[in-house]
Scaffold this motif. Structure first.
Motif, PDB file in Angstrom:
ATOM      1  N   GLY A  10       0.808  -1.200   0.000  1.00 27.30           N
ATOM      2  CA  GLY A  10       0.000   0.000   0.000  1.00 27.30           C
ATOM      3  C   GLY A  10       0.839   1.245   0.000  1.00 27.30           C
ATOM      4  N   LEU A  11       0.187   2.356   0.306  1.00 31.30           N
ATOM      5  CA  LEU A  11       0.823   3.668   0.338  1.00 31.30           C
ATOM      6  C   LEU A  11       0.977   4.102   1.794  1.00 31.30           C
ATOM      7  CD1 LEU A  11       1.738   6.343  -1.021  1.00 31.30           C
ATOM      8  CD2 LEU A  11      -0.674   7.023  -1.033  1.00 31.30           C
ATOM      9  N   VAL A  12       2.166   4.547   2.133  1.00 30.14           N
ATOM     10  CA  VAL A  12       2.433   4.972   3.509  1.00 30.14           C
ATOM     11  C   VAL A  12       3.388   6.154   3.476  1.00 30.14           C
ATOM     12  CG1 VAL A  12       4.380   3.367   3.797  1.00 30.14           C
ATOM     13  CG2 VAL A  12       3.091   4.120   5.806  1.00 30.14           C
ATOM     14  N   GLN A  13       3.303   7.003   4.470  1.00 26.49           N
ATOM     15  CA  GLN A  13       4.225   8.133   4.559  1.00 26.49           C
ATOM     16  C   GLN A  13       5.568   7.681   5.107  1.00 26.49           C
ATOM     17  OE1 GLN A  13       2.230  11.204   6.874  1.00 26.49           O
ATOM     18  NE2 GLN A  13       1.572  12.216   4.992  1.00 26.49           N
ATOM     19  N   SER A  84       9.884   2.300  10.013  1.00 27.63           N
ATOM     20  CA  SER A  84      10.726   3.439   9.608  1.00 27.63           C
ATOM     21  C   SER A  84      10.936   3.458   8.095  1.00 27.63           C
ATOM     22  CB  SER A  84      12.077   3.369  10.327  1.00 27.63           C
ATOM     23  OG  SER A  84      11.910   3.354  11.727  1.00 27.63           O
ATOM     24  N   LEU A  85       9.860   3.326   7.376  1.00 27.23           N
ATOM     25  CA  LEU A  85       9.953   3.238   5.923  1.00 27.23           C
ATOM     26  C   LEU A  85      10.474   4.530   5.318  1.00 27.23           C
ATOM     27  CD1 LEU A  85       6.742   1.183   5.305  1.00 27.23           C
ATOM     28  CD2 LEU A  85       8.995   0.580   4.419  1.00 27.23           C
ATOM     29  N   LYS A  86      11.235   4.371   4.237  1.00 29.33           N
ATOM     30  CA  LYS A  86      11.833   5.485   3.528  1.00 29.33           C
ATOM     31  C   LYS A  86      11.330   5.495   2.087  1.00 29.33           C
ATOM     32  CE  LYS A  86      16.132   4.787   6.136  1.00 29.33           C
ATOM     33  NZ  LYS A  86      17.591   4.525   6.030  1.00 29.33           N
ATOM     34  N   PRO A  87      11.358   6.642   1.440  1.00 25.34           N
ATOM     35  CA  PRO A  87      10.938   6.684   0.025  1.00 25.34           C
ATOM     36  C   PRO A  87      11.711   5.692  -0.840  1.00 25.34           C
ATOM     37  CG  PRO A  87      11.063   8.904   0.889  1.00 25.34           C
ATOM     38  CD  PRO A  87      11.597   7.999   1.961  1.00 25.34           C
ATOM     39  N   GLU A  88      12.954   5.430  -0.512  1.00 24.67           N
ATOM     40  CA  GLU A  88      13.752   4.490  -1.307  1.00 24.67           C
ATOM     41  C   GLU A  88      13.322   3.031  -1.100  1.00 24.67           C
ATOM     42  OE1 GLU A  88      14.901   6.893   0.735  1.00 24.67           O
ATOM     43  OE2 GLU A  88      16.719   6.245   1.802  1.00 24.67           O
ATOM     44  N   ASP A  89      12.419   2.775  -0.172  1.00 18.86           N
ATOM     45  CA  ASP A  89      11.849   1.431  -0.022  1.00 18.86           C
ATOM     46  C   ASP A  89      10.717   1.188  -1.018  1.00 18.86           C
ATOM     47  OD1 ASP A  89      12.180   1.864   3.509  1.00 18.86           O
ATOM     48  OD2 ASP A  89      13.467   0.635   2.215  1.00 18.86           O
ATOM     49  N   THR A  90      10.328   2.205  -1.739  1.00 22.14           N
ATOM     50  CA  THR A  90       9.269   2.060  -2.733  1.00 22.14           C
ATOM     51  C   THR A  90       9.664   1.064  -3.802  1.00 22.14           C
ATOM     52  OG1 THR A  90       8.432   4.302  -2.393  1.00 22.14           O
ATOM     53  CG2 THR A  90       7.953   3.268  -4.519  1.00 22.14           C
ATOM     54  N   ALA A  91       8.826   0.057  -3.988  1.00 23.02           N
ATOM     55  CA  ALA A  91       9.124  -1.015  -4.940  1.00 23.02           C
ATOM     56  C   ALA A  91       7.961  -1.985  -4.969  1.00 23.02           C
ATOM     57  CB  ALA A  91      10.402  -1.760  -4.537  1.00 23.02           C
ATOM     58  N   VAL A  92       8.016  -2.905  -5.924  1.00 23.08           N
ATOM     59  CA  VAL A  92       7.138  -4.070  -5.878  1.00 23.08           C
ATOM     60  C   VAL A  92       7.868  -5.140  -5.074  1.00 23.08           C
ATOM     61  CG1 VAL A  92       5.925  -5.840  -7.195  1.00 23.08           C
ATOM     62  CG2 VAL A  92       6.090  -3.504  -8.096  1.00 23.08           C
ATOM     63  N   TYR A  93       7.199  -5.669  -4.077  1.00 24.62           N
ATOM     64  CA  TYR A  93       7.789  -6.678  -3.206  1.00 24.62           C
ATOM     65  C   TYR A  93       7.266  -8.051  -3.600  1.00 24.62           C
ATOM     66  CZ  TYR A  93       9.882  -3.173  -0.205  1.00 24.62           C
ATOM     67  OH  TYR A  93      10.669  -2.149   0.279  1.00 24.62           O
ATOM     68  N   GLN A 114       2.654  -3.931  -4.388  1.00 24.42           N
ATOM     69  CA  GLN A 114       3.282  -2.618  -4.479  1.00 24.42           C
ATOM     70  C   GLN A 114       3.361  -1.966  -3.106  1.00 24.42           C
ATOM     71  OE1 GLN A 114       4.490  -0.788  -7.342  1.00 24.42           O
ATOM     72  NE2 GLN A 114       5.285   0.538  -5.720  1.00 24.42           N
ATOM     73  N   VAL A 115       4.537  -1.462  -2.783  1.00 28.78           N
ATOM     74  CA  VAL A 115       4.741  -0.645  -1.589  1.00 28.78           C
ATOM     75  C   VAL A 115       5.226   0.719  -2.060  1.00 28.78           C
ATOM     76  CG1 VAL A 115       6.126  -0.310   0.490  1.00 28.78           C
ATOM     77  CG2 VAL A 115       5.228  -2.590  -0.073  1.00 28.78           C
ATOM     78  N   THR A 116       4.510   1.760  -1.683  1.00 28.73           N
ATOM     79  CA  THR A 116       4.883   3.123  -2.048  1.00 28.73           C
ATOM     80  C   THR A 116       5.026   3.954  -0.784  1.00 28.73           C
ATOM     81  OG1 THR A 116       3.652   2.945  -4.125  1.00 28.73           O
ATOM     82  CG2 THR A 116       4.248   5.153  -3.384  1.00 28.73           C
ATOM     83  N   VAL A 117       6.185   4.565  -0.631  1.00 29.90           N
ATOM     84  CA  VAL A 117       6.470   5.386   0.538  1.00 29.90           C
ATOM     85  C   VAL A 117       6.609   6.834   0.076  1.00 29.90           C
ATOM     86  CG1 VAL A 117       7.965   5.747   2.533  1.00 29.90           C
ATOM     87  CG2 VAL A 117       7.677   3.440   1.577  1.00 29.90           C
ATOM     88  N   SER A 118       5.725   7.677   0.556  1.00 28.79           N
ATOM     89  CA  SER A 118       5.761   9.089   0.154  1.00 28.79           C
ATOM     90  C   SER A 118       6.613   9.900   1.128  1.00 28.79           C
ATOM     91  CB  SER A 118       4.340   9.650   0.101  1.00 28.79           C
ATOM     92  OG  SER A 118       3.758   9.620   1.390  1.00 28.79           O
ATOM     93  N   SER A 119       7.248  10.923   0.591  1.00 27.20           N
ATOM     94  CA  SER A 119       8.126  11.755   1.435  1.00 27.20           C
ATOM     95  C   SER A 119       7.366  12.917   2.053  1.00 27.20           C
ATOM     96  CB  SER A 119       9.282  12.276   0.589  1.00 27.20           C
ATOM     97  OG  SER A 119       8.790  12.999  -0.524  1.00 27.20           O
TER      98      SER A 119
END
Length: 119
Positions: A10-13, A84-93, A114-119
């Protein structure tokens, strides 16, 4: 054959957490290592974390201290707790399972989540 289905993307900050799950079904006997890989746009698929049948773990340096892989052998499920997710963790897992058949290793893959991390 082994079927793998991932859940929990999903989408997470940035700074947030997500928990991924992967259910294995089919011929699950003989599964040894299970793992999470990820692939970001225009990048190669990379190993994130791996867990053996006895619980031994490996983590990529980029996720050490933030991600935890675990396994429930009774449910044929693995998990990836991502903190502690970071934008650079954004990827398909992708979930991966290795099954030993007649001394040969056979890899199985899930469809990805899909994992999307917004900044």
């Amino acid at each position: 054959q082994v079927q793998l289905v991932e859940y929990g993307g999903g989408l997470v900050q940035a700074g947030g957490s997500l928990r991924l799950s992967c259910d294995a079904s089919g011929t699950v006997s003989g599964i040894s290592n299970m793992a999470w890989y990820r692939q970001a746009p225009a990048k190669q698929r990379e190993l994130v974390a791996r867990i053996g049948s006895s619980g031994g773990t490996y983590y990529a340096d980029s996720v050490k201290g933030r991600f935890t892989i675990s396994r429930d052998n009774a449910k044929n499920t693995i998990y990836l707790q991502m903190n502690s997710l970071k934008p650079e963790d954004t990827a398909v897992y992708y979930c991966n399972a290795v099954r030993i058949i007649l001394a040969q290793s056979v890899n199985y893959w899930g469809q990805g989540t899909q994992v999307t991390v917004s900044s």
